[in-house]
Design a protein around this motif. Structure first.
Motif, PDB file in Angstrom:
ATOM      1  N   LYS A   1       0.816  -1.215   0.000  1.00 30.89           N
ATOM      2  CA  LYS A   1       0.000   0.000   0.000  1.00 30.89           C
ATOM      3  C   LYS A   1       0.851   1.267   0.000  1.00 30.89           C
ATOM      4  O   LYS A   1       0.397   2.324  -0.364  1.00 30.89           O
ATOM      5  CB  LYS A   1      -0.946  -0.024   1.194  1.00 30.89           C
ATOM      6  CG  LYS A   1      -1.989  -1.133   1.074  1.00 30.89           C
ATOM      7  CD  LYS A   1      -2.812  -1.271   2.332  1.00 30.89           C
ATOM      8  CE  LYS A   1      -3.829  -2.369   2.260  1.00 30.89           C
ATOM      9  NZ  LYS A   1      -3.367  -3.658   1.862  1.00 30.89           N
ATOM     10  N   LEU A   2       2.105   1.148   0.422  1.00 30.02           N
ATOM     11  CA  LEU A   2       3.024   2.281   0.448  1.00 30.02           C
ATOM     12  C   LEU A   2       4.182   2.018  -0.495  1.00 30.02           C
ATOM     13  O   LEU A   2       4.481   0.865  -0.803  1.00 30.02           O
ATOM     14  CB  LEU A   2       3.569   2.483   1.869  1.00 30.02           C
ATOM     15  CG  LEU A   2       2.554   2.856   2.940  1.00 30.02           C
ATOM     16  CD1 LEU A   2       3.207   2.833   4.312  1.00 30.02           C
ATOM     17  CD2 LEU A   2       1.962   4.220   2.660  1.00 30.02           C
ATOM     18  N   PRO A   3       4.878   3.060  -0.947  1.00 29.41           N
ATOM     19  CA  PRO A   3       6.050   2.843  -1.804  1.00 29.41           C
ATOM     20  C   PRO A   3       7.125   2.082  -1.032  1.00 29.41           C
ATOM     21  O   PRO A   3       7.257   2.226   0.180  1.00 29.41           O
ATOM     22  CB  PRO A   3       6.532   4.254  -2.147  1.00 29.41           C
ATOM     23  CG  PRO A   3       5.541   5.197  -1.601  1.00 29.41           C
ATOM     24  CD  PRO A   3       4.605   4.464  -0.703  1.00 29.41           C
ATOM     25  N   ILE A   4       7.891   1.290  -1.744  1.00 31.09           N
ATOM     26  CA  ILE A   4       8.957   0.519  -1.119  1.00 31.09           C
ATOM     27  C   ILE A   4      10.238   1.339  -1.139  1.00 31.09           C
ATOM     28  O   ILE A   4      10.610   1.895  -2.164  1.00 31.09           O
ATOM     29  CB  ILE A   4       9.117  -0.845  -1.819  1.00 31.09           C
ATOM     30  CG1 ILE A   4      10.147  -1.702  -1.111  1.00 31.09           C
ATOM     31  CG2 ILE A   4       9.420  -0.699  -3.287  1.00 31.09           C
ATOM     32  CD1 ILE A   4      10.164  -3.137  -1.581  1.00 31.09           C
ATOM     33  N   GLY A   5      10.897   1.438   0.006  1.00 33.90           N
ATOM     34  CA  GLY A   5      12.116   2.236   0.098  1.00 33.90           C
ATOM     35  C   GLY A   5      13.383   1.420  -0.008  1.00 33.90           C
ATOM     36  O   GLY A   5      14.427   1.916  -0.411  1.00 33.90           O
ATOM     37  N   GLY A   6      13.306   0.151   0.354  1.00 32.57           N
ATOM     38  CA  GLY A   6      14.503  -0.686   0.306  1.00 32.57           C
ATOM     39  C   GLY A   6      14.156  -2.145   0.482  1.00 32.57           C
ATOM     40  O   GLY A   6      13.049  -2.495   0.878  1.00 32.57           O
ATOM     41  N   VAL A   7      15.126  -2.977   0.179  1.00 30.32           N
ATOM     42  CA  VAL A   7      14.967  -4.422   0.294  1.00 30.32           C
ATOM     43  C   VAL A   7      16.120  -4.964   1.125  1.00 30.32           C
ATOM     44  O   VAL A   7      17.279  -4.626   0.876  1.00 30.32           O
ATOM     45  CB  VAL A   7      14.980  -5.101  -1.100  1.00 30.32           C
ATOM     46  CG1 VAL A   7      14.994  -6.616  -0.965  1.00 30.32           C
ATOM     47  CG2 VAL A   7      13.802  -4.637  -1.928  1.00 30.32           C
TER      48      VAL A   7
ATOM     49  N   ASP B   1      12.501   3.178  -7.012  1.00 30.01           N
ATOM     50  CA  ASP B   1      13.545   4.115  -6.594  1.00 30.01           C
ATOM     51  C   ASP B   1      13.951   3.735  -5.165  1.00 30.01           C
ATOM     52  O   ASP B   1      13.529   4.353  -4.195  1.00 30.01           O
ATOM     53  CB  ASP B   1      13.022   5.551  -6.651  1.00 30.01           C
ATOM     54  CG  ASP B   1      14.109   6.559  -6.345  1.00 30.01           C
ATOM     55  OD1 ASP B   1      15.301   6.225  -6.487  1.00 30.01           O
ATOM     56  OD2 ASP B   1      13.756   7.682  -5.931  1.00 30.01           O
ATOM     57  N   LEU B   2      14.767   2.691  -5.058  1.00 23.49           N
ATOM     58  CA  LEU B   2      15.146   2.160  -3.751  1.00 23.49           C
ATOM     59  C   LEU B   2      16.282   2.965  -3.127  1.00 23.49           C
ATOM     60  O   LEU B   2      17.193   3.410  -3.811  1.00 23.49           O
ATOM     61  CB  LEU B   2      15.608   0.698  -3.886  1.00 23.49           C
ATOM     62  CG  LEU B   2      14.601  -0.304  -4.425  1.00 23.49           C
ATOM     63  CD1 LEU B   2      15.260  -1.678  -4.534  1.00 23.49           C
ATOM     64  CD2 LEU B   2      13.370  -0.364  -3.540  1.00 23.49           C
ATOM     65  N   ASP B   3      16.225   3.108  -1.808  1.00 23.47           N
ATOM     66  CA  ASP B   3      17.332   3.693  -1.068  1.00 23.47           C
ATOM     67  C   ASP B   3      18.423   2.659  -0.825  1.00 23.47           C
ATOM     68  O   ASP B   3      19.591   3.008  -0.683  1.00 23.47           O
ATOM     69  CB  ASP B   3      16.851   4.233   0.283  1.00 23.47           C
ATOM     70  CG  ASP B   3      15.917   5.421   0.117  1.00 23.47           C
ATOM     71  OD1 ASP B   3      16.096   6.197  -0.842  1.00 23.47           O
ATOM     72  OD2 ASP B   3      15.002   5.561   0.948  1.00 23.47           O
ATOM     73  N   CYS B   4      18.033   1.376  -0.746  1.00 23.13           N
ATOM     74  CA  CYS B   4      19.020   0.322  -0.508  1.00 23.13           C
ATOM     75  C   CYS B   4      18.490  -1.012  -1.004  1.00 23.13           C
ATOM     76  O   CYS B   4      17.286  -1.224  -1.103  1.00 23.13           O
ATOM     77  CB  CYS B   4      19.370   0.227   0.972  1.00 23.13           C
ATOM     78  SG  CYS B   4      17.960  -0.187   2.025  1.00 23.13           S
ATOM     79  N   PHE B   5      19.416  -1.885  -1.331  1.00 21.27           N
ATOM     80  CA  PHE B   5      19.119  -3.278  -1.689  1.00 21.27           C
ATOM     81  C   PHE B   5      20.235  -4.077  -1.038  1.00 21.27           C
ATOM     82  O   PHE B   5      21.363  -4.086  -1.515  1.00 21.27           O
ATOM     83  CB  PHE B   5      19.128  -3.465  -3.204  1.00 21.27           C
ATOM     84  CG  PHE B   5      18.630  -4.819  -3.640  1.00 21.27           C
ATOM     85  CD1 PHE B   5      17.338  -4.966  -4.113  1.00 21.27           C
ATOM     86  CD2 PHE B   5      19.445  -5.936  -3.583  1.00 21.27           C
ATOM     87  CE1 PHE B   5      16.874  -6.209  -4.527  1.00 21.27           C
ATOM     88  CE2 PHE B   5      18.997  -7.168  -3.982  1.00 21.27           C
ATOM     89  CZ  PHE B   5      17.698  -7.316  -4.460  1.00 21.27           C
TER      90      PHE B   5
END
Length: 90
Positions: free
Chosen positions: A22-28, A70-74
């Motif tokens: 439901k929210l954007p994903i910031g990182g994995v 647009d991930l901050d981290c993976f």
């Protein structure tokens, strides 16, 4: 932060999970483990696949499924046992 249990070795499971957010994903953060201890001489190809599939396939499936994000981290975690070794953990 949302902690989710998902079979990341299955591409369709990863896609279903991501499409349900439901929210954007910031990182994995990918932490996969299957424990199947045996000396290397006793490891069959089936056992090796069972142990490595969630690590390797899971990392690839997560990578492909988040290419447009647009991930901050993976971040992918392995085991210190790969470096230090543990008896019976091939």
């Amino acid at each position: 932060v949302e902690v989710v249990r998902c079979d990341v070795s299955r591409r369709e499971s990863v896609q279903a999970f991501l499409s349900g957010l439901k929210l954007p994903i910031g990182g994995v953060f990918h932490l996969a483990m299957v424990l199947d201890d045996a000396p290397i001489g006793e490891m069959s190809s089936e056992r090796i696949t069972r142990v490595l599939q969630p690590k390797a396939d899971g990392a690839w499936n997560l990578h492909e499924a988040t290419l447009d994000k647009d991930l901050d981290c993976f971040v992918m975690f392995g085991s210190v046992a790969a470096i230090l070794g543990s008896p019976g953990q091939a």
